[in-house]
Design a protein around this motif. Structure first.
Motif, PDB file in Angstrom:
ATOM      1  N   SER C  20       0.837  -1.204   0.000  1.00 46.52           N
ATOM      2  CA  SER C  20       0.000   0.000   0.000  1.00 46.52           C
ATOM      3  C   SER C  20       0.873   1.256   0.000  1.00 46.52           C
ATOM      4  N   GLY C  21       1.980   1.213   0.758  1.00 45.93           N
ATOM      5  CA  GLY C  21       2.905   2.345   0.763  1.00 45.93           C
ATOM      6  C   GLY C  21       3.594   2.537  -0.579  1.00 45.93           C
ATOM      7  N   SER C  22       4.050   1.435  -1.177  1.00 44.09           N
ATOM      8  CA  SER C  22       4.751   1.526  -2.459  1.00 44.09           C
ATOM      9  C   SER C  22       3.860   2.124  -3.533  1.00 44.09           C
ATOM     10  N   PHE C  23       2.623   1.669  -3.604  1.00 43.74           N
ATOM     11  CA  PHE C  23       1.741   2.163  -4.656  1.00 43.74           C
ATOM     12  C   PHE C  23       1.403   3.640  -4.449  1.00 43.74           C
ATOM     13  N   ALA C  24       1.191   4.020  -3.199  1.00 42.47           N
ATOM     14  CA  ALA C  24       0.918   5.435  -2.925  1.00 42.47           C
ATOM     15  C   ALA C  24       2.104   6.303  -3.341  1.00 42.47           C
ATOM     16  N   ALA C  25       3.327   5.835  -3.067  1.00 47.23           N
ATOM     17  CA  ALA C  25       4.522   6.609  -3.403  1.00 47.23           C
ATOM     18  C   ALA C  25       4.744   6.663  -4.912  1.00 47.23           C
ATOM     19  N   MET C  26       4.439   5.554  -5.612  1.00 43.65           N
ATOM     20  CA  MET C  26       4.601   5.562  -7.066  1.00 43.65           C
ATOM     21  C   MET C  26       3.603   6.507  -7.722  1.00 43.65           C
ATOM     22  N   GLN C  27       2.396   6.544  -7.190  1.00 42.52           N
ATOM     23  CA  GLN C  27       1.401   7.480  -7.715  1.00 42.52           C
ATOM     24  C   GLN C  27       1.879   8.916  -7.619  1.00 42.52           C
ATOM     25  N   LYS C  28       2.652   9.205  -6.560  1.00 43.75           N
ATOM     26  CA  LYS C  28       3.174  10.559  -6.372  1.00 43.75           C
ATOM     27  C   LYS C  28       4.495  10.744  -7.114  1.00 43.75           C
ATOM     28  N   ARG C  29       4.888   9.719  -7.906  1.00 46.12           N
ATOM     29  CA  ARG C  29       6.072   9.790  -8.752  1.00 46.12           C
ATOM     30  C   ARG C  29       7.392   9.982  -7.992  1.00 46.12           C
ATOM     31  N   LEU C  30       7.509   9.395  -6.820  1.00 46.17           N
ATOM     32  CA  LEU C  30       8.798   9.415  -6.126  1.00 46.17           C
ATOM     33  C   LEU C  30       9.768   8.494  -6.851  1.00 46.17           C
ATOM     34  N   THR C  42       5.422   3.074   6.094  1.00 52.60           N
ATOM     35  CA  THR C  42       4.041   2.614   6.201  1.00 52.60           C
ATOM     36  C   THR C  42       3.953   1.291   6.958  1.00 52.60           C
ATOM     37  N   SER C  43       4.909   0.384   6.674  1.00 58.35           N
ATOM     38  CA  SER C  43       4.879  -0.937   7.310  1.00 58.35           C
ATOM     39  C   SER C  43       5.201  -0.878   8.791  1.00 58.35           C
ATOM     40  N   VAL C  44       6.240  -0.132   9.148  1.00 58.18           N
ATOM     41  CA  VAL C  44       6.721  -0.215  10.523  1.00 58.18           C
ATOM     42  C   VAL C  44       6.279   0.962  11.389  1.00 58.18           C
ATOM     43  N   GLY C  45       5.690   1.992  10.781  1.00 56.58           N
ATOM     44  CA  GLY C  45       5.343   3.213  11.515  1.00 56.58           C
ATOM     45  C   GLY C  45       4.492   2.966  12.753  1.00 56.58           C
ATOM     46  N   GLY C  46       3.381   2.250  12.578  1.00 52.78           N
ATOM     47  CA  GLY C  46       2.466   2.023  13.698  1.00 52.78           C
ATOM     48  C   GLY C  46       3.115   1.246  14.824  1.00 52.78           C
ATOM     49  N   VAL C  89      -9.205  -4.224  -6.048  1.00 44.64           N
ATOM     50  CA  VAL C  89     -10.001  -4.782  -4.960  1.00 44.64           C
ATOM     51  C   VAL C  89      -9.134  -5.670  -4.071  1.00 44.64           C
ATOM     52  N   THR C  90      -8.321  -6.504  -4.700  1.00 35.64           N
ATOM     53  CA  THR C  90      -7.409  -7.357  -3.932  1.00 35.64           C
ATOM     54  C   THR C  90      -6.547  -6.516  -2.996  1.00 35.64           C
ATOM     55  N   LEU C  91      -6.017  -5.419  -3.533  1.00 36.56           N
ATOM     56  CA  LEU C  91      -5.137  -4.580  -2.729  1.00 36.56           C
ATOM     57  C   LEU C  91      -5.885  -3.913  -1.582  1.00 36.56           C
ATOM     58  N   PHE C  92      -7.111  -3.520  -1.844  1.00 38.07           N
ATOM     59  CA  PHE C  92      -7.910  -2.921  -0.777  1.00 38.07           C
ATOM     60  C   PHE C  92      -8.116  -3.919   0.357  1.00 38.07           C
ATOM     61  N   ILE C  93      -8.448  -5.159  -0.026  1.00 39.51           N
ATOM     62  CA  ILE C  93      -8.668  -6.184   0.999  1.00 39.51           C
ATOM     63  C   ILE C  93      -7.355  -6.465   1.738  1.00 39.51           C
ATOM     64  N   PHE C  94      -6.263  -6.490   1.002  1.00 37.63           N
ATOM     65  CA  PHE C  94      -4.944  -6.634   1.612  1.00 37.63           C
ATOM     66  C   PHE C  94      -4.708  -5.574   2.685  1.00 37.63           C
ATOM     67  N   GLY C 132      -0.167   4.379   8.218  1.00 38.04           N
ATOM     68  CA  GLY C 132      -0.866   5.067   7.138  1.00 38.04           C
ATOM     69  C   GLY C 132      -0.905   6.572   7.335  1.00 38.04           C
ATOM     70  N   ILE C 133      -1.010   7.005   8.600  1.00 32.48           N
ATOM     71  CA  ILE C 133      -1.047   8.446   8.874  1.00 32.48           C
ATOM     72  C   ILE C 133       0.297   9.089   8.511  1.00 32.48           C
ATOM     73  N   ILE C 134       1.406   8.453   8.925  1.00 31.97           N
ATOM     74  CA  ILE C 134       2.725   9.009   8.613  1.00 31.97           C
ATOM     75  C   ILE C 134       2.937   9.008   7.094  1.00 31.97           C
ATOM     76  N   ARG C 135       2.535   7.914   6.434  1.00 34.05           N
ATOM     77  CA  ARG C 135       2.639   7.857   4.962  1.00 34.05           C
ATOM     78  C   ARG C 135       1.937   9.049   4.321  1.00 34.05           C
ATOM     79  N   ASP C 136       0.717   9.325   4.777  1.00 33.81           N
ATOM     80  CA  ASP C 136      -0.051  10.412   4.163  1.00 33.81           C
ATOM     81  C   ASP C 136       0.558  11.777   4.443  1.00 33.81           C
ATOM     82  N   ILE C 137       1.106  11.952   5.657  1.00 35.03           N
ATOM     83  CA  ILE C 137       1.748  13.227   5.982  1.00 35.03           C
ATOM     84  C   ILE C 137       2.977  13.430   5.094  1.00 35.03           C
TER      85      ILE C 137
END
Lengths: 210, 210, 210
Positions: C20-30, C42-46, C89-94, C132-137
């Motif tokens: 979920s973190g990787s896809f969000a970051a790729m969408q933002k073109r990092l 994203t994985s270890v933040g919480g 959908v698979t990713l959302f359920i993941f 997820g919160i840190i990822r979004d920030i």
């Protein structure tokens, strides 16, 4: 001699980041106390997160010299704020040195505590980058990690080289230290000068939701 | 008696910040669980960062009373949300009291752990301000530190006065405590009422990149 | 058997959040290193925030397997980035599974350290949501906590059910574990599918300052 070199490195890195924080805060027109807080957070942010993760005492908590140094640099930056315009390149190189210095300090501190080398690269990157990240979040700027400049990537490259050289060569520790710091500085400087970018092999279109 | 006063101070500060967090979250139309989370973070954020830095146990981790108090205040705020409109001034003063109370608690906690007084001013400022800063970051609001109001500056001024008075006078501790808390409250209240600003002696133009 | 189940749970949750973190970051073109950093955070933040609060060693600091897993998942996501479009959908359920898994791990870790059950619900919510919160920030996205989806609320509901069932029933621990994880997944999935919302009983108008 090691100790001394590390000490000088930390002083220089702290001054660099304190300046970079002060100027960013002045640009956003914060009042003097606000500038001071941002200078402080930028300087100690990365190392603080590293120390919390490692569960070692936070490095500046008993270090009045470091705190005084940040205070002095911040006040100096406010008084001589014109240096920013005239010495933009100098300041950029300063900031790059801060990045290199703090990254290598972070890697070393992890190694000293018997953390696995691969995780130490992460600790170095955190030490180098998190101060700037927190600064940007507090100042509502475009987060550092977004900008085209190779920033975190330089830390990862420099940290990896440091580990490879210490493991697989017999070069002196001090030499490797200085070499990798200069490497991070050069990678970042050249990247900005020649608009280098890490190739993105995944192909999202430009007009994404950003 | 000390202990008792500190206890009452902490309760009042927690209620103040919990309310301020709840109302900010309701304005942003978060659902009740979201309001609860923001109330919690605003109340305990500053003290949590302070305790992590000091490497002492996080204060609310074994304190059911504090957690229950935040829960109750938050639910109360949701039910009587109209109080915000009618008691805007009251709430502002409440928030200022939270700021003053938490700042002095932070300074004291640092002193008890033999941290250098100058660094304790920083710890006080963190305890007072970080809850609000995290709240604003999570709620995507203009960060507190930006707003014209004298906020962090009031903490730094109050914390410094506290240290000066305890070191150089023979006034009773309780008196100094109450005096500096009221000082932070007054500085902030007067600053907002009369549009005080800390003078910026560096002269960036208004039309900066902000 | 407990241990084994927890281990599998942690692996699955880590993979989910890393994707979920990787896809969000790729969408933002990092760039690739940026994607890696966001996947990691994203994985270890919480869990990291939870461990800092509990003052236990940070879980990934000596866990090369976990770090390697995140690295591998992130690289895999970059190479097969097209899976995002075809398997939305698979990713959302993941991602929902990650949320459920991490929440229950957080509650359990608190209980093992004799933290009061009510505070453990908070720890579970932090473990589930903060990555997820840190990822979004960091990515400058609309903070997770804002979105209409029931997210933090699902953690609070699932965590509370877990505690109620372990205290007041004699059901097997493993059953309760699996049941509450599935419950969090279902609550979130159904909420998104049928546009469920927690009713807001306080009535701010839509056109607020947001």
């Amino acid at each position: 001699m090691h100790e001394q070199l590390n000490f000088i490195i930390e002083i220089l890195g702290t001054i660099s980041f304190s300046m970079s924080g002060s100027f960013a805060a002045m640009q956003k027109r914060l009042d003097p106390f606000g500038v001071l807080i941002i200078a402080f957070v930028t300087s100690v942010g990365g190392g603080t997160v590293r120390d919390l993760l490692l569960d070692t005492p936070v490095f500046w908590m008993h270090d009045l010299l470091m705190c005084g140094l940040i205070l002095a640099t911040s006040i100096f930056s406010m008084i001589f704020k014109s240096i920013e315009k005239n010495f933009k390149v100098t300041l950029f190189i300063f900031d790059s040195f801060g990045l290199g210095l703090f990254t290598i300090i972070g890697v070393q501190k992890g190694l000293n505590l018997d953390i696995h080398p691969l995780i130490c690269i992460g600790l170095g990157t955190i030490t180098g980058c998190f101060g700037g990240i927190i600064r940007d979040i507090l100042l509502n700027r475009i987060p550092l990690i977004f900008r085209k400049e190779i920033y975190a990537s330089a830390c990862i490259i420099g940290g990896s080289t440091f580990l490879l050289l210490t493991h697989f060569t017999t070069l002196s520790y001090t030499f490797i230290q200085i070499f990798t710091i200069l490497m991070i500085v050069s990678v970042r400087t050249l990247a900005v000068k020649y608009h280098w970018q890490i190739p993105k092999f995944y192909g999202y279109e430009s007009n994404s939701e950003m």
